[in-house]
Design an enzyme around this catalytic site. Structure first.
Site, PDB file in Angstrom:
ATOM      1  N   TYR A 144       0.840  -1.200   0.000  1.00 49.04           N
ATOM      2  CA  TYR A 144       0.000   0.000   0.000  1.00 49.04           C
ATOM      3  C   TYR A 144       0.878   1.253   0.000  1.00 49.04           C
ATOM      4  O   TYR A 144       0.655   2.191  -0.781  1.00 49.04           O
ATOM      5  CB  TYR A 144      -0.928  -0.003   1.215  1.00 49.04           C
ATOM      6  CG  TYR A 144      -1.855   1.185   1.272  1.00 49.04           C
ATOM      7  CD1 TYR A 144      -2.964   1.268   0.430  1.00 49.04           C
ATOM      8  CD2 TYR A 144      -1.618   2.233   2.166  1.00 49.04           C
ATOM      9  CE1 TYR A 144      -3.814   2.368   0.468  1.00 49.04           C
ATOM     10  CE2 TYR A 144      -2.458   3.329   2.215  1.00 49.04           C
ATOM     11  CZ  TYR A 144      -3.557   3.391   1.373  1.00 49.04           C
ATOM     12  OH  TYR A 144      -4.390   4.480   1.419  1.00 49.04           O
ATOM     13  N   LYS A 148       1.042   4.288  -3.096  1.00 50.22           N
ATOM     14  CA  LYS A 148       0.797   5.711  -2.848  1.00 50.22           C
ATOM     15  C   LYS A 148       2.071   6.533  -3.027  1.00 50.22           C
ATOM     16  O   LYS A 148       2.033   7.660  -3.537  1.00 50.22           O
ATOM     17  CB  LYS A 148       0.234   5.899  -1.439  1.00 50.22           C
ATOM     18  CG  LYS A 148      -1.152   5.288  -1.250  1.00 50.22           C
ATOM     19  CD  LYS A 148      -2.181   5.902  -2.181  1.00 50.22           C
ATOM     20  CE  LYS A 148      -3.586   5.455  -1.869  1.00 50.22           C
ATOM     21  NZ  LYS A 148      -4.603   6.132  -2.719  1.00 50.22           N
TER      22      LYS A 148
END
Length: 269
Positions: A144, A148
């Site tokens: 994750y 990002k």
């Protein structure tokens, strides 16, 4: 003054819905997107378009429909995203690819779809919703964080590439907010007798507690509104509680191993 048209991906719930409701209250013409409009028969907060950021044909159709209705796109908020947790060694490669397809490739597809119209207009703003997690490699959230963080860097590059078109781009990195992201997040299973079993379970509990006790997503909406009203948006913005933002300052000033030790202590690893 002409009403600005805003398109928000992932606008049917969570942060995206909060952004849409607030911007509509401020006089913007708001369109949100959802992968399946049939799931939201009573949604009336603002207009919804059916769009899946992983499928280019749905993006093309939605953008054409929006331009047909409004004749312009002033702001794109790239908000759609998915969570993913797990030991990287035990996370299926297919799930890693899926996370990047949604959180990284998805926003790029959207940007490519709106840039021609914004170039015609000689104006436009793209706000990429990233995450404070994108500034650091977090244990059991490494994928994750990577999705990002990659979007943060792409934004830095694209800002320079599109500056002569009158189009602006920026990142907004939220911390933990109370949304339904946990329900849609992929969790690699906690495997009994795995070498990661105990630390992963402990970290997973901490992650879920952080989300459950997160702030009001309307804080993100207020920040988006403030960014839209800036003549020259910065490259990076953050929104979250003091400690979440302070952690980024610490990362910039502390030696790597000292900061790593802070994370290990925080997650009780």
């Amino acid at each position: 003054m002409e009403q600005k048209v805003v398109l928000i991906t992932g606008g049917s719930s969570g942060i995206g819905k909060s952004i849409g409701i607030f911007l509509k209250s401020k006089g913007f013409k708001v369109y949100g997107t959802t992968r399946s409009k049939i799931k939201y028969p009573d949604f009336d907060a603002f207009d919804l378009l059916e769009l899946d950021v992983k499928k280019e044909e749905t993006i093309t159709a939605a953008i054409l429909e929006l331009i047909k209705r409004e004749g312009r796109i002033d702001v794109l908020v790239n908000n759609a995203g998915i969570g993913i947790t797990g030991p990287i060694e035990e996370t299926p490669n297919a799930e890693i690819v899926k996370a990047f397809d949604t959180n990284f490739h998805g926003p790029i597809r959207m940007i490519k779809a709106v840039l021609p119209q914004m170039r015609i207009q000689k104006s436009g703003l793209v706000i990429n919703i990233t995450s404070i997690a994108g500034f650091m490699g977090l244990p059991y959230r490494g994928i994750y964080s990577a999705t990002k963080g990659a979007l943060e860097l792409v934004t830095e590059a694209m800002r320079m590439e599109i500056k002569d078109f009158g189009v602006q781009m920026t990142n907004l990195a939220p911390g933990d907010f109370a949304t339904n992201i946990a329900s849609g997040r992929y969790h690699a299973p906690v495997i009994k007798d795995s070498p990661y079993e105990k630390p992963y379970r402990t970290t997973l509990d901490a992650i879920n507690n952080d989300v459950d006790s997160g702030g009001n997503p309307m804080q993100v909406a207020h920040k988006v509104f403030a960014i839209i009203n800036k003549a020259n948006p910065k490259v990076h913005y953050k929104v979250g509680d003091f400690m979440q933002k302070f952690s980024l300052l610490l990362k910039n000033i502390l030696p790597d191993k000292v900061y790593e030790k802070l994370l290990i202590n925080h997650y009780k690893l």
